[in-house]
Motif scaffolding. Structure first.
Motif, mmCIF file in Angstrom:
data_model
loop_
_atom_site.group_PDB
_atom_site.id
_atom_site.type_symbol
_atom_site.label_atom_id
_atom_site.label_comp_id
_atom_site.label_asym_id
_atom_site.label_seq_id
_atom_site.Cartn_x
_atom_site.Cartn_y
_atom_site.Cartn_z
ATOM 1 N N LYS A 98 -3.914 -16.598 -28.372
ATOM 2 C CA LYS A 98 -5.141 -16.676 -27.565
ATOM 3 C C LYS A 98 -5.834 -18.029 -27.660
ATOM 4 C CE LYS A 98 -8.155 -14.410 -30.969
ATOM 5 N NZ LYS A 98 -8.967 -13.214 -31.208
ATOM 6 N N ASN A 99 -5.354 -18.907 -28.520
ATOM 7 C CA ASN A 99 -5.940 -20.243 -28.634
ATOM 8 C C ASN A 99 -5.165 -21.301 -27.845
ATOM 9 O OD1 ASN A 99 -8.058 -19.433 -30.439
ATOM 10 N ND2 ASN A 99 -6.530 -19.278 -32.057
ATOM 11 N N THR A 100 -4.136 -20.869 -27.111
ATOM 12 C CA THR A 100 -3.364 -21.805 -26.296
ATOM 13 C C THR A 100 -4.004 -21.953 -24.925
ATOM 14 O OG1 THR A 100 -1.310 -21.178 -27.411
ATOM 15 C CG2 THR A 100 -1.100 -22.318 -25.312
ATOM 16 N N SER A 101 -4.038 -23.180 -24.427
ATOM 17 C CA SER A 101 -4.487 -23.432 -23.057
ATOM 18 C C SER A 101 -3.683 -24.595 -22.502
ATOM 19 C CB SER A 101 -5.985 -23.755 -23.025
ATOM 20 O OG SER A 101 -6.270 -24.893 -23.819
ATOM 21 N N GLY A 102 -3.655 -24.721 -21.188
ATOM 22 C CA GLY A 102 -2.910 -25.813 -20.568
ATOM 23 C C GLY A 102 -1.869 -25.317 -19.593
ATOM 24 N N TRP A 103 -0.831 -26.128 -19.416
ATOM 25 C CA TRP A 103 0.244 -25.820 -18.457
ATOM 26 C C TRP A 103 1.542 -26.353 -19.038
ATOM 27 C CZ3 TRP A 103 -0.603 -26.755 -12.487
ATOM 28 C CH2 TRP A 103 0.401 -26.110 -11.776
ATOM 29 N N ALA A 104 2.525 -25.488 -19.134
ATOM 30 C CA ALA A 104 3.818 -25.866 -19.702
ATOM 31 C C ALA A 104 4.509 -26.927 -18.849
ATOM 32 C CB ALA A 104 4.721 -24.640 -19.837
ATOM 33 N N ASP A 147 -18.114 -24.028 -2.557
ATOM 34 C CA ASP A 147 -19.340 -24.841 -2.628
ATOM 35 C C ASP A 147 -19.473 -25.785 -1.429
ATOM 36 O OD1 ASP A 147 -20.218 -23.667 -4.941
ATOM 37 O OD2 ASP A 147 -19.428 -25.215 -6.270
ATOM 38 N N GLY A 148 -19.167 -25.257 -0.253
ATOM 39 C CA GLY A 148 -19.330 -26.032 0.970
ATOM 40 C C GLY A 148 -18.223 -27.024 1.270
ATOM 41 N N LYS A 149 -17.189 -27.019 0.442
ATOM 42 C CA LYS A 149 -16.083 -27.960 0.637
ATOM 43 C C LYS A 149 -14.794 -27.195 0.931
ATOM 44 C CE LYS A 149 -13.571 -31.712 -1.652
ATOM 45 N NZ LYS A 149 -13.356 -32.457 -2.916
ATOM 46 N N GLN A 150 -14.034 -27.692 1.904
ATOM 47 C CA GLN A 150 -12.752 -27.072 2.241
ATOM 48 C C GLN A 150 -11.695 -27.561 1.257
ATOM 49 O OE1 GLN A 150 -12.714 -25.026 5.272
ATOM 50 N NE2 GLN A 150 -10.925 -24.134 4.300
ATOM 51 N N ILE A 151 -11.300 -26.706 0.331
ATOM 52 C CA ILE A 151 -10.327 -27.080 -0.704
ATOM 53 C C ILE A 151 -8.905 -26.995 -0.164
ATOM 54 C CG2 ILE A 151 -9.469 -26.556 -3.017
ATOM 55 C CD1 ILE A 151 -12.369 -27.579 -2.952
ATOM 56 N N ASN A 155 -10.520 -25.027 -16.142
ATOM 57 C CA ASN A 155 -10.189 -25.949 -17.226
ATOM 58 C C ASN A 155 -8.738 -25.777 -17.669
ATOM 59 O OD1 ASN A 155 -10.460 -27.816 -19.368
ATOM 60 N ND2 ASN A 155 -10.946 -26.158 -20.795
ATOM 61 N N VAL A 156 -7.895 -26.706 -17.265
ATOM 62 C CA VAL A 156 -6.502 -26.750 -17.747
ATOM 63 C C VAL A 156 -6.371 -28.095 -18.444
ATOM 64 C CG1 VAL A 156 -4.060 -26.597 -17.112
ATOM 65 C CG2 VAL A 156 -5.762 -25.292 -15.819
ATOM 66 N N PRO A 157 -6.625 -28.146 -19.745
ATOM 67 C CA PRO A 157 -6.899 -29.423 -20.414
ATOM 68 C C PRO A 157 -5.713 -30.346 -20.627
ATOM 69 C CG PRO A 157 -6.948 -27.609 -21.996
ATOM 70 C CD PRO A 157 -6.803 -26.994 -20.650
ATOM 71 N N HIS A 158 -4.507 -29.796 -20.753
ATOM 72 C CA HIS A 158 -3.383 -30.664 -21.124
ATOM 73 C C HIS A 158 -2.053 -29.962 -20.861
ATOM 74 C CE1 HIS A 158 -3.421 -27.925 -24.478
ATOM 75 N NE2 HIS A 158 -4.599 -28.353 -24.870
ATOM 76 N N PHE A 167 -2.586 -33.841 -9.979
ATOM 77 C CA PHE A 167 -2.832 -33.444 -8.593
ATOM 78 C C PHE A 167 -3.658 -32.161 -8.542
ATOM 79 C CE2 PHE A 167 -1.643 -31.259 -4.631
ATOM 80 C CZ PHE A 167 -1.941 -32.250 -3.703
ATOM 81 N N ALA A 168 -3.306 -31.203 -9.414
ATOM 82 C CA ALA A 168 -4.023 -29.928 -9.442
ATOM 83 C C ALA A 168 -5.463 -30.117 -9.911
ATOM 84 C CB ALA A 168 -3.300 -28.940 -10.359
ATOM 85 N N ARG A 169 -5.646 -30.925 -10.929
ATOM 86 C CA ARG A 169 -7.004 -31.186 -11.425
ATOM 87 C C ARG A 169 -7.890 -31.775 -10.327
ATOM 88 N NH1 ARG A 169 -5.504 -33.990 -16.861
ATOM 89 N NH2 ARG A 169 -5.679 -32.292 -18.366
ATOM 90 N N GLU A 170 -7.378 -32.802 -9.694
ATOM 91 C CA GLU A 170 -8.161 -33.537 -8.700
ATOM 92 C C GLU A 170 -8.506 -32.686 -7.483
ATOM 93 O OE1 GLU A 170 -7.303 -37.242 -5.647
ATOM 94 O OE2 GLU A 170 -6.339 -37.288 -7.620
ATOM 95 N N ASN A 171 -7.557 -31.865 -7.046
ATOM 96 C CA ASN A 171 -7.701 -31.191 -5.765
ATOM 97 C C ASN A 171 -8.021 -29.706 -5.839
ATOM 98 O OD1 ASN A 171 -6.838 -33.403 -3.774
ATOM 99 N ND2 ASN A 171 -5.164 -33.423 -5.277
ATOM 100 N N LEU A 172 -7.897 -29.103 -7.022
ATOM 101 C CA LEU A 172 -8.122 -27.663 -7.136
ATOM 102 C C LEU A 172 -8.925 -27.290 -8.380
ATOM 103 C CD1 LEU A 172 -7.551 -24.788 -6.031
ATOM 104 C CD2 LEU A 172 -5.424 -24.800 -7.381
ATOM 105 N N PHE A 173 -8.453 -27.679 -9.541
ATOM 106 C CA PHE A 173 -9.077 -27.210 -10.778
ATOM 107 C C PHE A 173 -10.499 -27.725 -10.961
ATOM 108 C CE2 PHE A 173 -4.585 -26.814 -12.831
ATOM 109 C CZ PHE A 173 -4.356 -25.655 -12.112
#
Length: 325
Positions: A198-204, A238-242, A178-181, A166-172
Motif C-alpha cells: 500500500k506504500n507503492t505509487s507510480g507507474w511501472a 474545470d472549464g478546460k477540454q482535456i 499524483n503519479v510521482p515516478h 505526456f500523461a502528467r502534462e496533459n491528464l494527471f
C-alpha cells in the motif's frame, strides 16, 4: 441516501468482496460515499491492473486531439520504420492502431506468453514479433499484456516524450492525479512485492524505461473516480477540454465483442456494459464505472486475488440502488 442500503453494501463487501481496499461513489459530480477497507486510506494508491488500459486510451485520444497521431487508422508499422518484417509475414502490415485499441489484432500464439514479456529486455520488439500470423485482422483477440504495450511504443515515438511526462502534462496534473515516478521492477520477486504494497505509487516501466500501457499504474479510488468523471463530463475539467467529447463517444462505443467473457462489447480499451454504462476493468476487481443516464461514477480499488467476484454485479445490485431516491 438510505443508510440501510449502505449497511447492506458494507456487509456484502466484508463477506463477499473482502479484497476491496476502497470505494468512491459520485452522482452529478458530487461525492456521495467513500470508504476504505483492509487498512487502506484515501492516500494509498493501488495497482489497478488493466484499468491502466482505459487510462491509456485517454492518452491516445489526447495525442490524436493534439495531432501527434493522425488517426486510429494509422498502421502500427508506420511508427516502427526500423522494424524488419519477417519473410512471408503479411498480416502484420495490415494491423492499425484501432486493432490494438479494440483487441482485434491477430497474434502468433494461442496462449499469450506473459512470462516472456515480463522477462524481456525489449517487450515492444517481442510483441511486434508476435503480431500477425494466420489469424484475421478484425476478430476479437484479447491481449492482456503485449499487444496493448505496442501502443506505449507508438505514443513515445509519436510525441517524443516519455509516457509519464505526456500523461502528467496533459491528464494527471490538470485532474490533480499524483503519479510521482516510474516503478522499476528488476525481477519477479520485486514485481510480486509491490503489487499489494500500500506504500507503492507510480507507474511501472519495462526494461527500456517505457511505461506499460496494459498494466502497472497505481491510483487511489478518488483518482480513478476523476477519470470516470472526466468521461462523464464529456472530457471537460474545470472549464478546460482535456480530451475531446468525440474521442469519448468513439472510445465508449462498441467496436468489437468478447464472446468468451459474458458476450461483453468492447470500445477503445473500455468495456461497454450496456446502453447506459461502460467501465474500465482490472484484475482483482479494480473498476472505474460510469453510468451516463444516472450520472453516476463508481470507482473500486482492490488487491489482487484470482477469480475475484464480479464487481459489475456488486455495482448493479448494491450500489446503484443507493441512488434511487
Amino acid at each position: 441516501m438510505h443508510q440501510e442500503k449502505i449497511k447492506e453494501l458494507e456487509k456484502t463487501i466484508n463477506s463477499d468482496y473482502s479484497n476491496i481496499t476502497g470505494i468512491v461513489m459520485q452522482k452529478n459530480g458530487m461525492k456521495s460515499y467513500e470508504n476504505y477497507f483492509n487498512g487502506y486510506t484515501a492516500d494509498n494508491a493501488v495497482h489497478v491492473y488493466s484499468v491502466t488500459k482505459s487510462v491509456f486510451s485517454v492518452l491516445v485520444g489526447i495525442a490524436i486531439d493534439k495531432g501527434y497521431i493522425k488517426s486510429v487508422d494509422r498502421k502500427v508499422l508506420d511508427f516502427f520504420p526500423d522494424y524488419t518484417v519477417q519473410t512471408g509475414e503479411k498480416t502484420i502490415q495490415g494491423v492499425a492502431i484501432k486493432n490494438l485499441l479494440t483487441m482485434t489484432a491477430p497474434y502468433k500464439y494461442k496462449t499469450e506468453p506473459y512470462e516472456k514479456f515480463f522477462a524481456s529486455r525489449n517487450p515492444i520488439q517481442d510483441a511486434l514479433d508476435l503480431l500477425g500470423g494466420d489469424g484475421a485482422v478484425g476478430e476479437f483477440n484479447y491481449s492482456a499484456i503485449g499487444g496493448t504495450h505496442i501502443l506505449s511504443g507508438i505514443l513515445v515515438r509519436a510525441t517524443g516524450q516519455s509516457i509519464l511526462d505526456f500523461a502528467r502534462e496533459n491528464l494527471f496534473l490538470p485532474l490533480g492525479i499524483n503519479v510521482p515516478h516510474n516503478v522499476v521492477l528488476r525481477n519477479k520477486e520485486e514485481h510480486i512485492a509491490v503489487m499489494n504494497n500500500k506504500n507503492t505509487s507510480g507507474w511501472a516501466v519495462d526494461a527500456q524505461g517505457i511505461n506499460t500501457a496494459s498494466w502497472g499504474l497505481f491510483l487511489t479510488p478518488s483518482e480513478m473516480a476523476k477519470i470516470g468523471q472526466l468521461y462523464l463530463n464529456g472530457g471537460m475539467w474545470d472549464g478546460k477540454q482535456i480530451v475531446s467529447a468525440g474521442w469519448i463517444a468513439e472510445s465508449t462505443s462498441e467496436h468489437s465483442r468478447c464472446v468468451q467473457w459474458g458476450n461483453l462489447a468492447y470500445g477503445y480499451l473500455w468495456w461497454i456494459i450496456d446502453g447506459d454504462s461502460y467501465a474500465a476493468l482490472g484484475d482483482g476487481g479494480n473498476v472505474i464505472y460510469v453510468n451516463t443516464k444516472k450520472k453516476i461514477v463508481v470507482s473500486i480499488a482492490s488487491l489482487f486475488m484470482p477469480d475475484a467476484k464480479d464487481r459489475i454485479g456488486l455495482i448493479k445490485e448494491y450500489i446503484e440502488p443507493i441512488f434511487d431516491f
